[in-house]
Motif scaffolding. Structure first.
Motif, PDB file in Angstrom:
ATOM      1  N   MET A 169      -4.267   2.359  -1.913  1.00  0.00           N
ATOM      2  CA  MET A 169      -3.706   1.547  -2.987  1.00  0.00           C
ATOM      3  C   MET A 169      -2.406   2.198  -3.465  1.00  0.00           C
ATOM      4  N   ALA A 170      -1.451   1.356  -3.856  1.00  0.00           N
ATOM      5  CA  ALA A 170      -0.186   1.868  -4.385  1.00  0.00           C
ATOM      6  C   ALA A 170      -0.406   2.282  -5.836  1.00  0.00           C
ATOM      7  N   ILE A 171       0.004   3.488  -6.182  1.00  0.00           N
ATOM      8  CA  ILE A 171      -0.268   4.019  -7.510  1.00  0.00           C
ATOM      9  C   ILE A 171       0.887   4.904  -7.952  1.00  0.00           C
ATOM     10  N   LEU A 211      -2.639  13.553 -21.028  1.00  0.00           N
ATOM     11  CA  LEU A 211      -2.682  12.090 -20.959  1.00  0.00           C
ATOM     12  C   LEU A 211      -1.632  11.592 -19.972  1.00  0.00           C
ATOM     13  N   VAL A 212      -2.072  10.780 -19.020  1.00  0.00           N
ATOM     14  CA  VAL A 212      -1.182  10.178 -18.028  1.00  0.00           C
ATOM     15  C   VAL A 212      -1.462   8.684 -17.992  1.00  0.00           C
ATOM     16  N   THR A 213      -0.407   7.884 -18.051  1.00  0.00           N
ATOM     17  CA  THR A 213      -0.548   6.437 -17.913  1.00  0.00           C
ATOM     18  C   THR A 213       0.071   6.005 -16.594  1.00  0.00           C
ATOM     19  N   GLY A 214      -0.394   4.890 -16.046  1.00  0.00           N
ATOM     20  CA  GLY A 214       0.139   4.502 -14.748  1.00  0.00           C
ATOM     21  C   GLY A 214      -0.148   3.072 -14.368  1.00  0.00           C
ATOM     22  N   LEU A 215       0.338   2.729 -13.169  1.00  0.00           N
ATOM     23  CA  LEU A 215       0.165   1.410 -12.571  1.00  0.00           C
ATOM     24  C   LEU A 215      -0.470   1.568 -11.203  1.00  0.00           C
ATOM     25  N   ALA A 216      -1.215   0.554 -10.791  1.00  0.00           N
ATOM     26  CA  ALA A 216      -1.795   0.556  -9.452  1.00  0.00           C
ATOM     27  C   ALA A 216      -1.790  -0.867  -8.906  1.00  0.00           C
ATOM     28  N   VAL A 217      -1.647  -0.969  -7.604  1.00  0.00           N
ATOM     29  CA  VAL A 217      -1.778  -2.241  -6.896  1.00  0.00           C
ATOM     30  C   VAL A 217      -2.846  -2.047  -5.830  1.00  0.00           C
ATOM     31  N   ALA A 218      -3.909  -2.832  -5.915  1.00  0.00           N
ATOM     32  CA  ALA A 218      -5.042  -2.673  -5.006  1.00  0.00           C
ATOM     33  C   ALA A 218      -5.319  -3.983  -4.290  1.00  0.00           C
ATOM     34  N   LYS A 219      -5.537  -3.893  -2.984  1.00  0.00           N
ATOM     35  CA  LYS A 219      -5.927  -5.050  -2.195  1.00  0.00           C
ATOM     36  C   LYS A 219      -7.438  -5.032  -2.014  1.00  0.00           C
ATOM     37  N   THR A 220      -8.095  -6.113  -2.417  1.00  0.00           N
ATOM     38  CA  THR A 220      -9.545  -6.191  -2.328  1.00  0.00           C
ATOM     39  C   THR A 220      -9.950  -7.424  -1.524  1.00  0.00           C
ATOM     40  N   THR A 221     -11.159  -7.353  -0.966  1.00  0.00           N
ATOM     41  CA  THR A 221     -11.756  -8.508  -0.291  1.00  0.00           C
ATOM     42  C   THR A 221     -13.082  -8.806  -0.966  1.00  0.00           C
ATOM     43  N   VAL A 222     -13.212 -10.018  -1.497  1.00  0.00           N
ATOM     44  CA  VAL A 222     -14.405 -10.436  -2.233  1.00  0.00           C
ATOM     45  C   VAL A 222     -15.215 -11.385  -1.364  1.00  0.00           C
ATOM     46  N   THR A 223     -16.497 -11.068  -1.203  1.00  0.00           N
ATOM     47  CA  THR A 223     -17.371 -11.893  -0.377  1.00  0.00           C
ATOM     48  C   THR A 223     -18.604 -12.285  -1.176  1.00  0.00           C
ATOM     49  N   ASN A 224     -18.891 -13.584  -1.199  1.00  0.00           N
ATOM     50  CA  ASN A 224     -20.123 -14.110  -1.770  1.00  0.00           C
ATOM     51  C   ASN A 224     -20.900 -14.828  -0.665  1.00  0.00           C
ATOM     52  N   PRO A 225     -22.238 -14.781  -0.702  1.00  0.00           N
ATOM     53  CA  PRO A 225     -23.031 -15.417   0.359  1.00  0.00           C
ATOM     54  C   PRO A 225     -22.644 -16.882   0.560  1.00  0.00           C
ATOM     55  N   THR A 250       0.872  -1.168   0.000  1.00  0.00           N
ATOM     56  CA  THR A 250       0.000   0.000   0.000  1.00  0.00           C
ATOM     57  C   THR A 250       0.913   1.222   0.000  1.00  0.00           C
ATOM     58  N   LEU A 251       0.351   2.363  -0.386  1.00  0.00           N
ATOM     59  CA  LEU A 251       1.152   3.586  -0.428  1.00  0.00           C
ATOM     60  C   LEU A 251       0.211   4.771  -0.254  1.00  0.00           C
ATOM     61  N   ALA A 252       0.396   5.507   0.822  1.00  0.00           N
ATOM     62  CA  ALA A 252      -0.420   6.694   1.028  1.00  0.00           C
ATOM     63  C   ALA A 252      -0.202   7.670  -0.112  1.00  0.00           C
TER      64      ALA A 252
END
Length: 275
Positions: A216-218, A227-241, A135-137
């Motif tokens: 998220m790290a970006i 025009l700006v191009t970039g990268l991101a790293v995102a941590k997600t939590t996926v929940t299904n019933p 992660t990155l503030a």
């Protein structure tokens, strides 16, 4: 009065940006690759490219690999500098790894994301700290010319826009699509509209909820006034019933375009693993 020099020189000083990008990618590929037939190559790379805490961090990660006797090949697929000063830098690196064993014959591939903190010593960049799935503030805005302004304003909008795509509440799917449309420009805008109904139907059937971890790290790969191009790293939590939540780390590439009402996402995709 001459314009002030930005505190963050990423993409403003292209030579320094390219130098630390090259050094970080070379370091990551060298220290996270290991060949049992030539173990000295990894040790040489560590001695050449690492300093400080990174030496211990790499050793901890490679310990189990050495014991298995696997050959590991690491390739830095994408990299971008999030923050750069004359003496230090933070570099986001997306890498792919292939692991091969001969007894029994077995091969596997996987992807990872690293935040490399580099420092300049003796005229060269060395990796001082390496964090996986980072992660990155948000890096503070750094006024000082059109490149810095475009980079900072586009990344701030990208952070908001990417979260609008990733955060899902199965009880508010129409709102989810509306939020995507609000942060998108062509050609992404047409892609959302064309697939919206199928997407909503699939998520509604599964009852999926997705949350996104903060910070998220970006980082920007390139920056021009419009025009700006970039990268991101995102941590997600996926929940299904009825199932346990699943944590996922997404490696994202994106493009931002400046529109009359602000910066919008014109393209985004998950970086697939190759190898």
């Amino acid at each position: 009065m001459p314009p002030s020099v930005p505190a963050n020189l990423a993409l403003v000083d292209l030579a320094a940006t390219n130098d630390v990008l090259t050094a970080s990618k070379t370091a990551v590929e060298g220290v996270f690759s290991f060949d049992p037939a030539n173990p000295g190559a990894q040790a040489d790379a560590a001695a050449k490219h690492l300093t400080g805490a990174a030496r211990t961090q790499v050793e901890e990660r490679l310990g189990e690999v050495r014991q298995t006797g696997a050959k590991v090949t690491t390739v830095a697929r994408e990299a971008a500098v999030a923050e750069l000063t004359p003496g230090s830098a933070k570099v986001l690196v997306l890498l792919d790894q292939t692991s091969t064993r001969t007894d029994p014959v077995q091969s596997s591939s996987g992807g990872a994301a690293l935040l490399v903190t580099a420092q300049r010593e003796g005229g060269k960049w060395l990796a001082n700290d390496i964090v996986a799935s980072p992660t990155l503030a948000p890096v503070p805005a750094s006024p000082g010319g059109p490149v810095a302004e475009a980079r900072d304003s586009a990344l701030a909008a990208a952070r908001t826009g990417l979260e609008a795509f990733m955060r899902v509440d199965s009880n508010d799917l129409d709102g989810w699509i509306d939020r995507q449309l609000a942060v998108a420009a062509e050609p992404l805008l047409s892609q959302i509209r064309a697939g919206a109904q199928n997407t909503v139907d699939a998520v509604r059937t599964q009852g999926t909820t997705v949350t996104v971890a903060p910070d998220m790290a970006i980082a920007a790969k390139s920056a021009a006034p419009d025009l700006v191009t970039g990268l991101a790293v995102a941590k997600t939590t996926v929940t299904n019933p009825g199932t346990q939540p699943t944590e996922r780390v997404l490696r994202i590439t994106f493009e931002m375009t400046r529109q009359p009402d602000g910066w919008k996402l014109r393209a985004l995709s998950n970086l697939p693993v190759t190898g």
